[in-house]
Design an enzyme around this catalytic site. Structure first.
Site, PDB file in Angstrom:
ATOM      1  N   ASN A 173       0.865  -1.188   0.000  1.00 26.71           N
ATOM      2  CA  ASN A 173       0.000   0.000   0.000  1.00 26.71           C
ATOM      3  C   ASN A 173       0.898   1.233   0.000  1.00 26.71           C
ATOM      4  O   ASN A 173       1.483   1.574   1.020  1.00 26.71           O
ATOM      5  CB  ASN A 173      -0.891  -0.029   1.255  1.00 26.71           C
ATOM      6  CG  ASN A 173      -1.774   1.203   1.348  1.00 26.71           C
ATOM      7  OD1 ASN A 173      -1.908   1.956   0.375  1.00 26.71           O
ATOM      8  ND2 ASN A 173      -2.367   1.416   2.510  1.00 26.71           N
ATOM      9  N   TRP A 174       0.974   1.864  -1.159  1.00 31.64           N
ATOM     10  CA  TRP A 174       1.876   3.012  -1.281  1.00 31.64           C
ATOM     11  C   TRP A 174       1.376   4.258  -0.546  1.00 31.64           C
ATOM     12  O   TRP A 174       2.115   5.217  -0.398  1.00 31.64           O
ATOM     13  CB  TRP A 174       2.069   3.354  -2.765  1.00 31.64           C
ATOM     14  CG  TRP A 174       2.955   2.402  -3.496  1.00 31.64           C
ATOM     15  CD1 TRP A 174       3.722   1.402  -2.963  1.00 31.64           C
ATOM     16  CD2 TRP A 174       3.169   2.366  -4.914  1.00 31.64           C
ATOM     17  NE1 TRP A 174       4.403   0.748  -3.959  1.00 31.64           N
ATOM     18  CE2 TRP A 174       4.083   1.328  -5.164  1.00 31.64           C
ATOM     19  CE3 TRP A 174       2.686   3.106  -5.995  1.00 31.64           C
ATOM     20  CZ2 TRP A 174       4.517   1.011  -6.454  1.00 31.64           C
ATOM     21  CZ3 TRP A 174       3.106   2.798  -7.274  1.00 31.64           C
ATOM     22  CH2 TRP A 174       4.022   1.759  -7.499  1.00 31.64           C
ATOM     23  N   LYS A 175       0.114   4.253  -0.168  1.00 34.27           N
ATOM     24  CA  LYS A 175      -0.485   5.452   0.461  1.00 34.27           C
ATOM     25  C   LYS A 175      -0.257   6.652  -0.463  1.00 34.27           C
ATOM     26  O   LYS A 175      -0.289   6.483  -1.685  1.00 34.27           O
ATOM     27  CB  LYS A 175       0.073   5.643   1.877  1.00 34.27           C
ATOM     28  CG  LYS A 175      -0.092   4.360   2.697  1.00 34.27           C
ATOM     29  CD  LYS A 175       0.188   4.501   4.169  1.00 34.27           C
ATOM     30  CE  LYS A 175      -0.041   3.144   4.845  1.00 34.27           C
ATOM     31  NZ  LYS A 175       0.136   3.170   6.284  1.00 34.27           N
ATOM     32  N   HIS A 188      -9.310   1.324   5.543  1.00 40.66           N
ATOM     33  CA  HIS A 188      -7.983   1.477   6.168  1.00 40.66           C
ATOM     34  C   HIS A 188      -8.125   2.418   7.365  1.00 40.66           C
ATOM     35  O   HIS A 188      -8.916   3.373   7.324  1.00 40.66           O
ATOM     36  CB  HIS A 188      -6.986   2.043   5.146  1.00 40.66           C
ATOM     37  CG  HIS A 188      -5.574   1.967   5.640  1.00 40.66           C
ATOM     38  ND1 HIS A 188      -5.068   2.860   6.557  1.00 40.66           N
ATOM     39  CD2 HIS A 188      -4.576   1.088   5.382  1.00 40.66           C
ATOM     40  CE1 HIS A 188      -3.818   2.534   6.831  1.00 40.66           C
ATOM     41  NE2 HIS A 188      -3.490   1.461   6.135  1.00 40.66           N
ATOM     42  N   GLU A 240      -6.418   4.786   8.354  1.00 42.40           N
ATOM     43  CA  GLU A 240      -6.204   6.199   8.024  1.00 42.40           C
ATOM     44  C   GLU A 240      -7.464   6.795   7.401  1.00 42.40           C
ATOM     45  O   GLU A 240      -7.774   7.972   7.606  1.00 42.40           O
ATOM     46  CB  GLU A 240      -4.990   6.331   7.082  1.00 42.40           C
ATOM     47  CG  GLU A 240      -3.690   6.079   7.839  1.00 42.40           C
ATOM     48  CD  GLU A 240      -2.559   5.491   7.010  1.00 42.40           C
ATOM     49  OE1 GLU A 240      -2.626   5.532   5.771  1.00 42.40           O
ATOM     50  OE2 GLU A 240      -1.603   4.957   7.621  1.00 42.40           O
ATOM     51  N   GLU A 299      -4.709  -4.880  11.020  1.00 39.59           N
ATOM     52  CA  GLU A 299      -3.644  -3.895  11.226  1.00 39.59           C
ATOM     53  C   GLU A 299      -3.832  -3.176  12.552  1.00 39.59           C
ATOM     54  O   GLU A 299      -4.674  -2.268  12.657  1.00 39.59           O
ATOM     55  CB  GLU A 299      -3.690  -2.844  10.109  1.00 39.59           C
ATOM     56  CG  GLU A 299      -3.495  -3.402   8.729  1.00 39.59           C
ATOM     57  CD  GLU A 299      -2.985  -2.328   7.778  1.00 39.59           C
ATOM     58  OE1 GLU A 299      -1.991  -2.601   7.107  1.00 39.59           O
ATOM     59  OE2 GLU A 299      -3.549  -1.218   7.729  1.00 39.59           O
ATOM     60  N   GLY A 352       3.337   2.218  10.649  1.00 38.39           N
ATOM     61  CA  GLY A 352       4.315   3.271  10.386  1.00 38.39           C
ATOM     62  C   GLY A 352       5.124   3.667  11.607  1.00 38.39           C
ATOM     63  O   GLY A 352       5.809   4.687  11.605  1.00 38.39           O
ATOM     64  N   SER A 355       4.147  -2.188  10.100  1.00 40.08           N
ATOM     65  CA  SER A 355       5.611  -2.253  10.159  1.00 40.08           C
ATOM     66  C   SER A 355       6.175  -3.605   9.711  1.00 40.08           C
ATOM     67  O   SER A 355       7.192  -4.073  10.245  1.00 40.08           O
ATOM     68  CB  SER A 355       6.127  -1.884  11.555  1.00 40.08           C
ATOM     69  OG  SER A 355       5.748  -0.550  11.869  1.00 40.08           O
ATOM     70  N   GLY A 382       3.020  -0.993   4.134  1.00 38.26           N
ATOM     71  CA  GLY A 382       3.157   0.395   3.724  1.00 38.26           C
ATOM     72  C   GLY A 382       4.595   0.710   3.348  1.00 38.26           C
ATOM     73  O   GLY A 382       5.054   0.434   2.229  1.00 38.26           O
ATOM     74  N   GLY A 383       5.347   1.269   4.299  1.00 37.94           N
ATOM     75  CA  GLY A 383       6.702   1.765   4.054  1.00 37.94           C
ATOM     76  C   GLY A 383       7.610   0.820   3.286  1.00 37.94           C
ATOM     77  O   GLY A 383       8.296   1.229   2.339  1.00 37.94           O
TER      78      GLY A 383
HETATM   79  O1  LIG Z   1      -1.549  -0.367   4.681  1.00 42.73           O
HETATM   80  C1  LIG Z   1      -0.470  -0.570   5.260  1.00 42.73           C
HETATM   81  C2  LIG Z   1      -0.341  -0.364   6.660  1.00 42.73           C
HETATM   82  O2  LIG Z   1      -0.970   0.779   7.106  1.00 42.73           O
HETATM   83  C3  LIG Z   1       1.013  -0.605   7.242  1.00 42.73           C
HETATM   84  O3  LIG Z   1       1.890   0.464   7.015  1.00 42.73           O
HETATM   85  P1  LIG Z   1       3.437   0.288   7.454  1.00 42.73           P
HETATM   86  O4  LIG Z   1       3.894  -0.995   6.838  1.00 42.73           O
HETATM   87  O5  LIG Z   1       4.129   1.490   6.902  1.00 42.73           O
HETATM   88  O6  LIG Z   1       3.423   0.201   8.950  1.00 42.73           O
END
Ligand SMILES: O=C[C@H](O)COP(=O)(O)O
Length: 252
Positions: free
Chosen positions: A9-11, A95, A97, A167, A173, A213, A234-235
């Site tokens: 998920n690139w956000k 999600h 967020e 999650e 993050g 994470s 994500g990251g």
């Molecule tokens: O959608 C992905 C998640 O919110 C996890 O993000 P992260 O891997 O940066 O903690």
């Protein structure tokens, strides 16, 4: 054996050229193994190009959200039929967020899940608890409520096709990962809830991802758990090398 699904998920990251480059770097290097699926959840502007570039490869392209209506006066929104029309296969729904910052509720999540199925899109439904809820021992209750509401009114067949991403919000993050055992306990609980709603066979087919994470250094341990069938990342999904390592972990 359930397959593993690794979704990046690139956000709200990358520019168009970077997104294209990533897909060029990844498509030819994905493991030739049907037990693992790779998905990139990209920002809306990149979707048509990424769908095009990933054609003929094993990479699937997902949106990060959508509206539940097909069309209408919803300025700034994107509809399920638009996503279907351009060849997107998956959509992230609920999600944390989106829930925290954009007013997504259990009700809108449920409407979006139905809308996804009505348009041939596979929903990746996110659930998770806050740190306060975890410390108050409310994790299992909270997750159960989110799962039950999200799946309300679906057929057993549809429930078997949903991807649920667990999650814990405090792990997103932050560099803090739930221990593999704690993450697995919650994923196991999700499977029990789904068993209660739709029966054992459906629950056994359900893919449940862990997110928060996840990175190459901890993915193997998470994927080795009995009820974790992949990751929503994500990251660590922003670089092609790192994403490929995560997908590779899904083959083990
Ligand atoms: O959608 C992905 C998640 O919110 C996890 O993000 P992260 O891997 O940066 O903690």
């Amino acid at each position: 054996m359930r397959k593993k699904i690794i979704a990046g998920n690139w956000k709200m990251n990358k520019l168009a050229a970077e997104a294209d480059q990533f897909v060029n770097d990844v498509t030819g290097n994905l493991p030739d193994d049907d037990h693992v699926e790779a998905i990139i959840c990209a920002p809306f502007p990149f979707l048509p190009s990424l769908v095009e570039k990933s054609k003929g490869s094993k990479l699937k392209i997902s949106a990060q959200t959508m509206h539940f209506e097909d069309s209408g006066a919803f300025t700034g929104e994107v509809s399920p039929s638009m996503l279907q029309d351009i060849g997107v296969t998956h959509v992230v729904i609920g999600h944390s967020e989106r829930r925290e910052q954009f007013g997504e509720t259990d009700e809108s999540v449920n409407k979006k899940v139905h809308a996804a199925f009505n348009h041939g899109l596979t929903p990746i439904v996110c659930v998770g608890e806050t740190l306060d809820q975890r410390e108050a021992n409310d994790t299992m209750n909270h997750i159960e409520t989110q799962v039950r509401k999200a799946l309300e009114g679906l057929t057993e067949q549809q429930i078997a096709e949903v991807i649920i991403a667990y999650e814990p919000i405090w792990a997103i993050g932050t560099g803090k990962t739930a221990s593999s055992e704690d993450a697995n306990d919650v994923c196991m609980h999700i499977r029990h809830v789904v068993k209660d709603i739709a029966g054992k066979e459906t629950a056994n087919q359900l893919v449940i991802q862990y997110g928060g994470s996840v990175k190459p250094a901890n993915v193997d341990e998470l994927m080795a758990q009995s009820d974790i069938d992949g990751a929503l990342v994500g990251g660590a999904s922003l670089e092609a090398d790192s994403f490929l390592k995560l997908v590779e972990a899904g083959t083990k």
